[in-house]
Design an enzyme around this catalytic site. Structure first.
Site, PDB file in Angstrom:
ATOM      1  N   ASN A 105      16.871 -30.023  -0.911  1.00 18.64           N
ATOM      2  CA  ASN A 105      15.471 -30.317  -0.613  1.00 18.64           C
ATOM      3  C   ASN A 105      15.034 -29.358   0.502  1.00 18.64           C
ATOM      4  OD1 ASN A 105      12.999 -31.697   0.269  1.00 18.64           O
ATOM      5  ND2 ASN A 105      13.798 -33.505  -0.789  1.00 18.64           N
ATOM      6  N   CYS A 108       2.067 -51.175 -26.001  1.00 21.81           N
ATOM      7  CA  CYS A 108       1.036 -52.213 -25.887  1.00 21.81           C
ATOM      8  C   CYS A 108       1.415 -53.223 -24.795  1.00 21.81           C
ATOM      9  CB  CYS A 108       0.910 -52.914 -27.235  1.00 21.81           C
ATOM     10  SG  CYS A 108      -0.243 -54.290 -27.198  1.00 21.81           S
ATOM     11  N   HIS A 159      12.298 -44.195 -14.254  1.00 24.36           N
ATOM     12  CA  HIS A 159      10.890 -44.593 -14.082  1.00 24.36           C
ATOM     13  C   HIS A 159      10.078 -44.373 -15.364  1.00 24.36           C
ATOM     14  CE1 HIS A 159      11.161 -44.300  -9.379  1.00 24.36           C
ATOM     15  NE2 HIS A 159      11.720 -45.390  -9.866  1.00 24.36           N
TER      16      HIS A 159
HETATM   17  C1  BJW Z   1      11.176 -30.219  -3.274  1.00 21.84           C
HETATM   18  C2  BJW Z   1      10.459 -29.082  -3.659  1.00 21.84           C
HETATM   19  C3  BJW Z   1      11.181 -28.074  -4.325  1.00 21.84           C
HETATM   20  C4  BJW Z   1       9.084 -30.477  -2.687  1.00 21.84           C
HETATM   21  N1  BJW Z   1      12.491 -28.239  -4.567  1.00 21.84           N
HETATM   22  N2  BJW Z   1      12.464 -30.345  -3.517  1.00 21.84           N
HETATM   23  C5  BJW Z   1      13.655 -52.017  -1.063  1.00 21.84           C
HETATM   24  C6  BJW Z   1      13.058 -51.703   0.150  1.00 21.84           C
HETATM   25  C7  BJW Z   1      11.675 -51.522   0.238  1.00 21.84           C
HETATM   26  C8  BJW Z   1      10.853 -51.660  -0.875  1.00 21.84           C
HETATM   27  C9  BJW Z   1      11.438 -51.967  -2.077  1.00 21.84           C
HETATM   28  C10 BJW Z   1      12.809 -52.151  -2.160  1.00 21.84           C
HETATM   29  N3  BJW Z   1      13.109 -52.430  -3.458  1.00 21.84           N
HETATM   30  C11 BJW Z   1      11.959 -52.415  -4.178  1.00 21.84           C
HETATM   31  C12 BJW Z   1      10.925 -52.149  -3.360  1.00 21.84           C
HETATM   32  C13 BJW Z   1       9.489 -52.063  -3.779  1.00 21.84           C
HETATM   33  C14 BJW Z   1       9.134 -50.724  -4.397  1.00 21.84           C
HETATM   34  C15 BJW Z   1       9.381 -49.626  -3.364  1.00 21.84           C
HETATM   35  O1  BJW Z   1      10.372 -48.916  -3.398  1.00 21.84           O
HETATM   36  N4  BJW Z   1       8.479 -49.448  -2.455  1.00 21.84           N
HETATM   37  C16 BJW Z   1       8.628 -48.423  -1.417  1.00 21.84           C
HETATM   38  C17 BJW Z   1       7.587 -47.322  -1.652  1.00 21.84           C
HETATM   39  C18 BJW Z   1       8.484 -49.067  -0.080  1.00 21.84           C
HETATM   40  N5  BJW Z   1       9.861 -50.496  -5.632  1.00 21.84           N
HETATM   41  C19 BJW Z   1       9.458 -50.988  -6.797  1.00 21.84           C
HETATM   42  O2  BJW Z   1       8.453 -51.674  -6.895  1.00 21.84           O
HETATM   43  C20 BJW Z   1      10.310 -50.671  -8.009  1.00 21.84           C
HETATM   44  N6  BJW Z   1      10.569 -51.832  -8.758  1.00 21.84           N
HETATM   45  C21 BJW Z   1      11.374 -52.792  -8.325  1.00 21.84           C
HETATM   46  O3  BJW Z   1      11.977 -52.696  -7.278  1.00 21.84           O
HETATM   47  O4  BJW Z   1      11.500 -53.842  -9.192  1.00 21.84           O
HETATM   48  C22 BJW Z   1      12.053 -55.052  -8.683  1.00 21.84           C
HETATM   49  C23 BJW Z   1      10.881 -55.857  -8.185  1.00 21.84           C
HETATM   50  C24 BJW Z   1      10.160 -56.576  -9.111  1.00 21.84           C
HETATM   51  C25 BJW Z   1       9.105 -57.357  -8.664  1.00 21.84           C
HETATM   52  C26 BJW Z   1       8.755 -57.354  -7.308  1.00 21.84           C
HETATM   53  C27 BJW Z   1       9.470 -56.569  -6.406  1.00 21.84           C
HETATM   54  C28 BJW Z   1      10.555 -55.815  -6.854  1.00 21.84           C
HETATM   55  C29 BJW Z   1       9.572 -49.765  -8.979  1.00 21.84           C
HETATM   56  C30 BJW Z   1       9.281 -48.425  -8.412  1.00 21.84           C
HETATM   57  C31 BJW Z   1       8.476 -47.597  -9.407  1.00 21.84           C
HETATM   58  C32 BJW Z   1       8.023 -46.277  -8.813  1.00 21.84           C
HETATM   59  N7  BJW Z   1       7.081 -45.674  -9.660  1.00 21.84           N
HETATM   60  C33 BJW Z   1       6.548 -44.378  -9.334  1.00 21.84           C
HETATM   61  C34 BJW Z   1       5.358 -44.106 -10.271  1.00 21.84           C
HETATM   62  C35 BJW Z   1       5.867 -43.823 -11.697  1.00 21.84           C
HETATM   63  C36 BJW Z   1       4.747 -43.592 -12.639  1.00 21.84           C
HETATM   64  C37 BJW Z   1       3.956 -42.367 -12.329  1.00 21.84           C
HETATM   65  O5  BJW Z   1       4.507 -41.260 -12.359  1.00 21.84           O
HETATM   66  O6  BJW Z   1       2.764 -42.511 -12.063  1.00 21.84           O
HETATM   67  O7  BJW Z   1       7.565 -43.369  -9.496  1.00 21.84           O
HETATM   68  S1  BJW Z   1       6.077 -44.175  -7.621  1.00 21.84           S
HETATM   69  C38 BJW Z   1       6.517 -42.486  -7.500  1.00 21.84           C
HETATM   70  O8  BJW Z   1       7.568 -42.341  -6.481  1.00 21.84           O
HETATM   71  C39 BJW Z   1       7.174 -42.132  -8.846  1.00 21.84           C
HETATM   72  C40 BJW Z   1       8.391 -41.349  -8.407  1.00 21.84           C
HETATM   73  O9  BJW Z   1       9.368 -41.356  -9.422  1.00 21.84           O
HETATM   74  C41 BJW Z   1       8.806 -42.058  -7.137  1.00 21.84           C
HETATM   75  C42 BJW Z   1       9.675 -41.229  -6.227  1.00 21.84           C
HETATM   76  O10 BJW Z   1       9.000 -40.108  -5.757  1.00 21.84           O
HETATM   77  P1  BJW Z   1       9.780 -38.722  -5.593  1.00 21.84           P
HETATM   78  O11 BJW Z   1      10.199 -38.220  -6.911  1.00 21.84           O
HETATM   79  O12 BJW Z   1      10.819 -38.869  -4.564  1.00 21.84           O
HETATM   80  O13 BJW Z   1       8.586 -37.751  -5.092  1.00 21.84           O
HETATM   81  P2  BJW Z   1       8.035 -37.542  -3.608  1.00 21.84           P
HETATM   82  O14 BJW Z   1       6.716 -36.883  -3.715  1.00 21.84           O
HETATM   83  O15 BJW Z   1       8.106 -38.769  -2.809  1.00 21.84           O
HETATM   84  O16 BJW Z   1       9.080 -36.512  -2.967  1.00 21.84           O
HETATM   85  C43 BJW Z   1       9.179 -35.177  -3.424  1.00 21.84           C
HETATM   86  C44 BJW Z   1      10.312 -34.508  -2.669  1.00 21.84           C
HETATM   87  O17 BJW Z   1      10.502 -33.227  -3.215  1.00 21.84           O
HETATM   88  C45 BJW Z   1      10.040 -34.330  -1.160  1.00 21.84           C
HETATM   89  O18 BJW Z   1      11.168 -34.759  -0.422  1.00 21.84           O
HETATM   90  C46 BJW Z   1       9.866 -32.808  -1.015  1.00 21.84           C
HETATM   91  O19 BJW Z   1      10.339 -32.315   0.232  1.00 21.84           O
HETATM   92  C47 BJW Z   1      10.695 -32.308  -2.161  1.00 21.84           C
HETATM   93  N8  BJW Z   1      10.303 -30.979  -2.677  1.00 21.84           N
HETATM   94  N9  BJW Z   1       9.163 -29.191  -3.289  1.00 21.84           N
HETATM   95  C48 BJW Z   1      13.118 -29.317  -4.167  1.00 21.84           C
HETATM   96  N10 BJW Z   1      10.550 -26.907  -4.739  1.00 21.84           N
END
Ligand code: BJW
Length: 256
Positions: A225, A136, A128
């Site tokens: 997790n 840019c 990501h």
């Molecule tokens: C602990 C803890 C401790 C707490 N120890 N654990 C298939 C199905 C459905 C939708 C889609 C699909 N394919 C694509 C999509 C669309 C979309 C998507 O996935 N949407 C869903 C939300 C429904 N995906 C995209 O758009 C992606 N691109 C793509 O697919 O391109 C092709 C395309 C092009 C054109 C049109 C359509 C498709 C891109 C996704 C980019 C995500 N970006 C972000 C922001 C990054 C920038 C920023 O930082 O601001 O990335 S979103 C955000 O979520 C960030 C993270 O990397 C990502 C994942 O989150 P993460 O890391 O899992 O965090 P949390 O908070 O969700 O979870 C934390 C966990 O930690 C929890 O489980 C806690 O329990 C645990 N925890 N303390 C261990 N101490």
């Protein structure tokens, strides 16, 4: 599916996982925001997570950025500041030991905070992108890091080459993941014996598909997790607890 709890630093793991903690095992890891939580970096979807205060549709997509670049830029600057002020934790450190222990080891991270690299992980696939670079929107040129470091909040972040808007080098919703990095991540997931999914809600695709790909291609998949996630019931073993406790405890099980 096996489920084990970590109490203090004593941990029970399955005989199967124990048998895989040897140098010849090919290991791949996917990390998410939970890994940095104990360093003080907020996660996205937890109770105190970033998305409780800010709506992703207003901040984490290109449309939102073009509509209000100042708001989006300030949000990322605020997060950069958090990251500058924190340190890697024992979970990041344990993954550095993993990299040195296993002959084949791939670390894929969804995190944009650079903490794995600061801990000493040498090869990190940032699917990501990173908060620590900007580029840019028009000419794609990266901005020099010293330019960003000296930018005042009131300044407009513009490209020094063409004057276009600078954006953080992170992957927003609707954007493709960086091609080569994503290819390497999929290859590692499809060719490993043991896959760890750590500190991620596994809610965002395509990254969340990596543990499932690993499972389909025959790897033993372990989740670390404190909470259940969307994929918990589909994988082999859950180690319930914070990664900064579970990962150091796992180090004690590594067998030369
Ligand atoms: C602990 C803890 C401790 C707490 N120890 N654990 C298939 C199905 C459905 C939708 C889609 C699909 N394919 C694509 C999509 C669309 C979309 C998507 O996935 N949407 C869903 C939300 C429904 N995906 C995209 O758009 C992606 N691109 C793509 O697919 O391109 C092709 C395309 C092009 C054109 C049109 C359509 C498709 C891109 C996704 C980019 C995500 N970006 C972000 C922001 C990054 C920038 C920023 O930082 O601001 O990335 S979103 C955000 O979520 C960030 C993270 O990397 C990502 C994942 O989150 P993460 O890391 O899992 O965090 P949390 O908070 O969700 O979870 C934390 C966990 O930690 C929890 O489980 C806690 O329990 C645990 N925890 N303390 C261990 N101490």
């Amino acid at each position: 599916m096996e489920r084990f709890c970590v109490r203090f630093a004593r941990m029970e793991i399955s005989p199967r996982l124990k048998s895989l903690l040897v140098p010849s095992t090919r290991v791949a890891v996917l990390t998410g925001a939970g890994v940095s939580q104990e360093s003080g970096v907020p996660t996205f979807r937890d109770k105190d997570g970033l998305w409780q205060k800010f709506r992703p549709e207003e901040l984490a997509n290109m449309g939102a950025f073009l509509k209000n670049p100042k708001l989006v830029w300030e949000w990322y600057e605020h997060r950069r500041q958090i990251v500058r002020d924190v340190k890697p934790n024992a979970g990041h450190d344990a993954l550095v030991t993993f990299e040195n222990f296993f002959k084949e080891f791939t670390l894929v991270t969804q995190n944009v905070d650079g903490l794995h690299q600061r801990a000493g992980s040498r090869h990190v696939l940032e699917v990501h992108g990173t908060l620590l670079r900007s580029s840019c929107v028009d000419c794609r040129e990266p901005a020099p890091s010293e330019y960003l470091e000296n930018l005042k909040e009131s300044d407009r972040a513009v490209c020094l080459d063409c004057g276009g808007l600078l954006r953080p080098d992170v992957v927003w919703f609707g954007e493709d993941l960086p091609g080569r990095i994503w290819d390497l991540s999929q290859t590692a997931a499809a060719n490993c014996d043991l896959f760890f999914t750590i500190g991620t809600s596994a809610a965002v695709y395509p990254a969340a598909g990596l543990p499932l790909l690993a499972k389909e291609t025959g790897a033993y998949v372990v989740e670390i997790n404190p909470q259940q996630t969307e994929i918990s019931r589909l994988i082999d073993e859950q180690l319930r607890g914070p990664s900064a406790v579970v990962l150091p405890a796992l180090l004690k099980e590594l067998r030369r």
